[in-house]
Design a protein around this motif. Structure first.
Motif, PDB file in Angstrom:
ATOM      1  N   ASP A   8       0.828  -1.218   0.000  1.00  0.00           N
ATOM      2  CA  ASP A   8       0.000   0.000   0.000  1.00  0.00           C
ATOM      3  C   ASP A   8       0.856   1.259   0.000  1.00  0.00           C
ATOM      4  O   ASP A   8       0.604   2.219   0.744  1.00  0.00           O
ATOM      5  N   SER A   9       1.860   1.267  -0.878  1.00  0.00           N
ATOM      6  CA  SER A   9       2.755   2.414  -0.964  1.00  0.00           C
ATOM      7  C   SER A   9       2.018   3.648  -1.472  1.00  0.00           C
ATOM      8  O   SER A   9       1.220   3.582  -2.400  1.00  0.00           O
TER       9      SER A   9
ATOM     10  N   ILE B 192       4.359  -3.850  11.806  1.00  0.00           N
ATOM     11  CA  ILE B 192       5.273  -2.954  12.517  1.00  0.00           C
ATOM     12  C   ILE B 192       4.524  -1.812  13.177  1.00  0.00           C
ATOM     13  O   ILE B 192       4.786  -1.455  14.325  1.00  0.00           O
ATOM     14  N   ASP B 193       3.553  -1.219  12.461  1.00  0.00           N
ATOM     15  CA  ASP B 193       2.772  -0.126  13.035  1.00  0.00           C
ATOM     16  C   ASP B 193       1.394  -0.121  12.388  1.00  0.00           C
ATOM     17  O   ASP B 193       1.253  -0.458  11.212  1.00  0.00           O
ATOM     18  N   GLU B 194       0.383   0.271  13.132  1.00  0.00           N
ATOM     19  CA  GLU B 194      -0.986   0.305  12.613  1.00  0.00           C
ATOM     20  C   GLU B 194      -1.146   1.365  11.527  1.00  0.00           C
ATOM     21  O   GLU B 194      -1.989   1.258  10.648  1.00  0.00           O
ATOM     22  N   GLU B 195      -0.344   2.411  11.599  1.00  0.00           N
ATOM     23  CA  GLU B 195      -0.435   3.505  10.641  1.00  0.00           C
ATOM     24  C   GLU B 195       0.610   3.340   9.534  1.00  0.00           C
ATOM     25  O   GLU B 195       1.539   2.527   9.648  1.00  0.00           O
ATOM     26  N   LYS B 196       0.470   4.144   8.482  1.00  0.00           N
ATOM     27  CA  LYS B 196       1.488   4.147   7.434  1.00  0.00           C
ATOM     28  C   LYS B 196       2.743   4.845   7.946  1.00  0.00           C
ATOM     29  O   LYS B 196       2.661   5.858   8.651  1.00  0.00           O
ATOM     30  N   ILE B 197       3.891   4.269   7.600  1.00  0.00           N
ATOM     31  CA  ILE B 197       5.170   4.762   8.126  1.00  0.00           C
ATOM     32  C   ILE B 197       6.175   4.926   6.992  1.00  0.00           C
ATOM     33  O   ILE B 197       5.895   4.606   5.832  1.00  0.00           O
ATOM     34  N   GLN B 198       7.369   5.415   7.339  1.00  0.00           N
ATOM     35  CA  GLN B 198       8.438   5.620   6.359  1.00  0.00           C
ATOM     36  C   GLN B 198       9.731   4.935   6.792  1.00  0.00           C
ATOM     37  O   GLN B 198      10.067   4.902   7.977  1.00  0.00           O
ATOM     38  N   GLU B 199      10.426   4.394   5.835  1.00  0.00           N
ATOM     39  CA  GLU B 199      11.807   3.918   5.967  1.00  0.00           C
ATOM     40  C   GLU B 199      12.062   2.968   7.148  1.00  0.00           C
ATOM     41  O   GLU B 199      13.028   3.151   7.904  1.00  0.00           O
ATOM     42  N   PRO B 200      11.262   1.928   7.350  1.00  0.00           N
ATOM     43  CA  PRO B 200      11.541   0.984   8.441  1.00  0.00           C
ATOM     44  C   PRO B 200      12.873   0.270   8.197  1.00  0.00           C
ATOM     45  O   PRO B 200      13.149  -0.182   7.089  1.00  0.00           O
ATOM     46  N   THR B 201      13.689   0.173   9.256  1.00  0.00           N
ATOM     47  CA  THR B 201      15.042  -0.367   9.120  1.00  0.00           C
ATOM     48  C   THR B 201      15.376  -1.247  10.315  1.00  0.00           C
ATOM     49  O   THR B 201      15.266  -0.807  11.471  1.00  0.00           O
TER      50      THR B 201
END
Length: 729
Positions: free
Chosen positions: A105-106, A131-140
């Motif tokens: 879902d990018s 990882i998170d319920e919301e949309k996030i950026q750059e998970p590492t």
């Protein structure tokens, strides 16, 4: 004998007549698409993965292959086996490749940035963890694979995969005010990165950048959308000479949950941060506002002290790249133009120069890595001519250089992590991409993939050969290519259509396979046009002096060279000097506008797509790198602005822009349009609602644009004979 000759001529003519023309529709419907290796990712050891999509099952797989055999070893994950995830769009491994982050879902933000929903996938247990319920950026992943750091709502968060606990690292993030760990607009666009946080190798610290945008001027764009009322996109955009975000470096300690502020002295930009092989030492790159004074700082995470290990200056500017590479002992590889050409240098961990690895009047164009066991450096360069790219290896001491790729053209390598193998992608103007497997010595082991099918299909089309040559004008010798009509007759005169980009360090004349535009140029050649591209002064890969001659004068020497090139080409017996047009996109649109206005006695027509009309309207980082600020260099900005030469317009002009262009704002086209209106100059204009700089989103957008440009050329360039030829086709 005469009958046989007539028959032979008739058969030849029939064969030629049966050749197909390239249509504009085919250019954009995928007819000429090349096959490629999707998302190749080098793994530990001698393996790589590909991201594949199965149309039958509508599922995504990550497949593991052996470099040595090219055989598939296993499917690491298949989305059809994941109940919570029907497909995924991206993937990244942890250090030991036991886990994956899968993205879905990018949602694009700007050129490189996006939001998405991400999962951690454990390969052994086949378990999926949101990882998170919301949309996030750059998970590492952290290097120990126990945690994932990511950006959300302008803050940094850490998810503990073992406990599911989430730690919020920063709390002051606020839209259009404070950003933590993710780049602001101008850093993303001009320094080419999004993720502004990095884990230390021991997983104990996270280094991150904080952007204080509070005093950066705000830019807004109306979004037409599909609702009754339009909306606005509002974001911080520092134009040339205006205030930038205040960017600071910080270290967060995972164990103590404390954040330290790092003092780097005086600077304007921090375009790179990177942990060294010493888990306690962070390297930060800083630049002054003119971008001609670069420093590498080593920061000790124990006491937060900082020292400068390298300071490089330039009379013009210094480009930022990703070639900084640390060896096990923290000595490092660095690339620089300090001797006038881009080359590889080797420094001790204290920043003392050990030796210059490569030398010569040519440029290193890519650094692939170093095999420390054999002290062998792998790189790409233009040693085989500035329009070509060739692969080489060389010892760290600068000896035993070896050419690894055999064919002249464009060679690009994807190396295994241990550098024992590489997959070479080769193409030239006549050869679509061919993928071959090689060992570290350059020996070809086997072919991986070719585009022979496309080559065969193209034999049924009326194609012209792209001819490369050097064009000499009063100001130099310039790389050039030319496409003539397939039925070219040297006794006739043809209209000339010029294409160029011309931006600093760019290259449009390269010995590589077709882009979509190349098929468009073939389409125009089929209709009786000669198409030419010239890389003038300011373009790349011919040394720093050639590139940086345009410093503080963008649009002066480059325009001069295109005008002179048109005049020289107009002297050819088969080119009609009264029928010359030019076009360009972005910087190329800035150029084509100037060429038509300043070369009003040379060019009959021009097309400018998404052009900069004044560098006063463009962003600080890019513009000031080449121009300094408008306050320091007003004449450099104004003497080369198309707006100030609108009253020179004599020819036919098509001005195109996307109203949703966050990069080169539609303001540029509106201000230029207004100048033309005030000068009472007729011109054509096309605004593409809500389209960004690339003008491609939405059904048939590119097709519509290229049909419009084609018809404009047909109407405004070429004598009656050419128009009759167009009607025949």
């Amino acid at each position: 004998m005469r009958k046989i000759l007539i028959l032979f001529i008739s058969i030849t003519s029939l064969v030629t007549a049966q050749k197909n023309n390239i249509s504009v529709e085919q250019i954009w419907d995928g007819t000429f698409r090349t096959e490629r290796m999707n998302s190749l990712n080098s793994m530990n050891g001698d393996f790589y993965t590909l991201l594949n999509f199965n149309r039958e099952t509508q599922s995504t797989t990550i497949d593991k292959f052996s470099y040595a055999t090219l055989e598939k070893v296993e499917t690491i994950v298949d989305s059809k086996n994941l109940s919570d995830l029907k497909y995924f769009e991206s993937h990244s491994f942890n250090n030991n490749e036991t886990k994956l982050i899968l993205g879905v879902d990018s949602e694009p933000i700007y050129r490189r940035s996006s939001l998405g929903v991400f999962y951690a996938y454990d390969i052994a247990s086949k378990s999926l963890q949101l990882i998170d319920e919301e949309k996030i950026q750059e998970p590492t992943f952290s290097p120990d694979s126990k945690k994932v750091a990511y950006g959300k709502n302008n803050n940094i968060f850490i998810k503990n995969l073992e406990t599911n606990e989430i730690t919020q690292v920063t709390v002051d993030g606020l839209k259009n005010s404070i950003i933590n760990g993710i780049c602001d607009w101008v850093y993303e666009e001009e320094f080419s990165f999004v993720k502004a946080f990095e884990w230390s190798n021991d997983s104990k610290n996270i280094a991150f950048l904080r952007f204080d945008e509070t005093e950066v001027p705000t830019f807004s764009m109306d979004i037409t959308g599909k609702e009754l009322y339009p909306t606005q996109q509002v974001f911080k955009y520092p134009k040339a000479g205006e205030k930038n975000a205040i960017v600071t470096l910080h270290l967060f300690n995972v164990d103590t949950n404390k954040t330290a502020n790092i003092n780097l002295g005086a600077y304007e930009y921090i375009p790179r941060i990177k942990w060294t092989n010493d888990s306690n030492i962070l390297c930060a790159t800083t630049l002054n506002r003119h971008q001609n004074d670069l420093k590498l700082h080593f920061i000790n995470a124990t006491d937060n002290s900082s020292k400068i290990v390298l300071n490089e200056t330039d009379k013009a500017y210094i480009d930022i790249n990703d070639n900084l590479t640390f060896l096990k002992d923290n000595s490092f590889i660095w690339t620089s133009e300090q001797d006038g050409f881009n080359h590889i240098y080797y420094y001790s961990k204290e920043g003392k120069l050990i030796n210059q690895v490569t030398k010569g009047n040519w440029e290193v164009t890519n650094f692939y890595g170093i095999n420390e066991a054999t002290k062998t450096v792998f790189y790409q360069s233009v040693e085989d001519g500035s329009i070509n790219r060739t692969l080489y290896s060389i010892k760290l001491n600068g000896e035993n250089k070896k050419r690894l790729s055999k064919s002249s053209g464009t060679n690009r390598a994807s190396f295994s992590k241990n550098l024992n193998y590489f997959i070479n992608t080769f193409s030239d103007a006549n050869t679509p991409p061919v993928y071959t497997l090689h060992n570290g010595n350059g020996d070809q082991l086997k072919e991986v993939l070719n585009n022979n099918k496309l080559s065969s299909e193209l034999e049924s089309y009326k194609l012209s050969k792209k001819e490369f040559f050097t064009l000499t004008t009063q100001n130099g010798q310039f790389n050039t290519w030319m496409i003539k009509p397939a039925n070219f007759d040297a006794t006739k005169k043809y209209p000339l259509f010029m294409t160029q980009y011309s931006g600093p360090g760019s290259q449009s004349v390269s010995n590589s396979w077709n882009s979509a535009n190349d098929y468009w140029y073939q389409h125009l050649a089929q209709q009786g046009y000669i198409v030419v591209c010239v890389d003038g002064r300011g373009t790349g890969f011919k040394g720093a002096d050639f590139k940086k001659v345009t410093y503080k004068e963008l649009g002066k020497y480059e325009v001069m060279d295109q005008i002179d090139a048109a005049k020289e080409l107009g002297k050819l017996t088969y080119i009609d000097a009264n029928e010359i047009g030019i076009w360009g996109w972005s910087y190329g649109g800035f150029m084509s506008s100037n060429c038509l206005f300043k070369g009003d006695d040379v060019f009959k027509m021009a097309i400018a797509v998404a052009p900069v009309s004044s560098w006063r309207f463009y962003d600080s980082v890019y513009t000031e790198r080449y121009m300094q600020t408008p306050q320091e260099n007003p004449s450099g900005y104004d003497d080369n602005s198309p707006i100030n030469y609108a009253d020179n317009l004599k020819g036919n002009f098509l001005l195109v822009h996307g109203s949703g262009d966050d990069n080169v704002h539609v303001q540029n086209t509106m201000r230029l349009s207004n100048a033309l209106i005030e000068a009472n100059k007729p011109f054509d204009q096309a605004i593409y609602p809500d389209r960004t700089h690339g003008i491609y989103r939405g059904k048939n957008t590119r097709l519509h644009l290229y049909n419009k440009m084609t018809k404009f050329i047909q109407k405004n360039l070429g004598e009656k004979e050419t128009k009759l030829e167009l009607l025949k086709n």
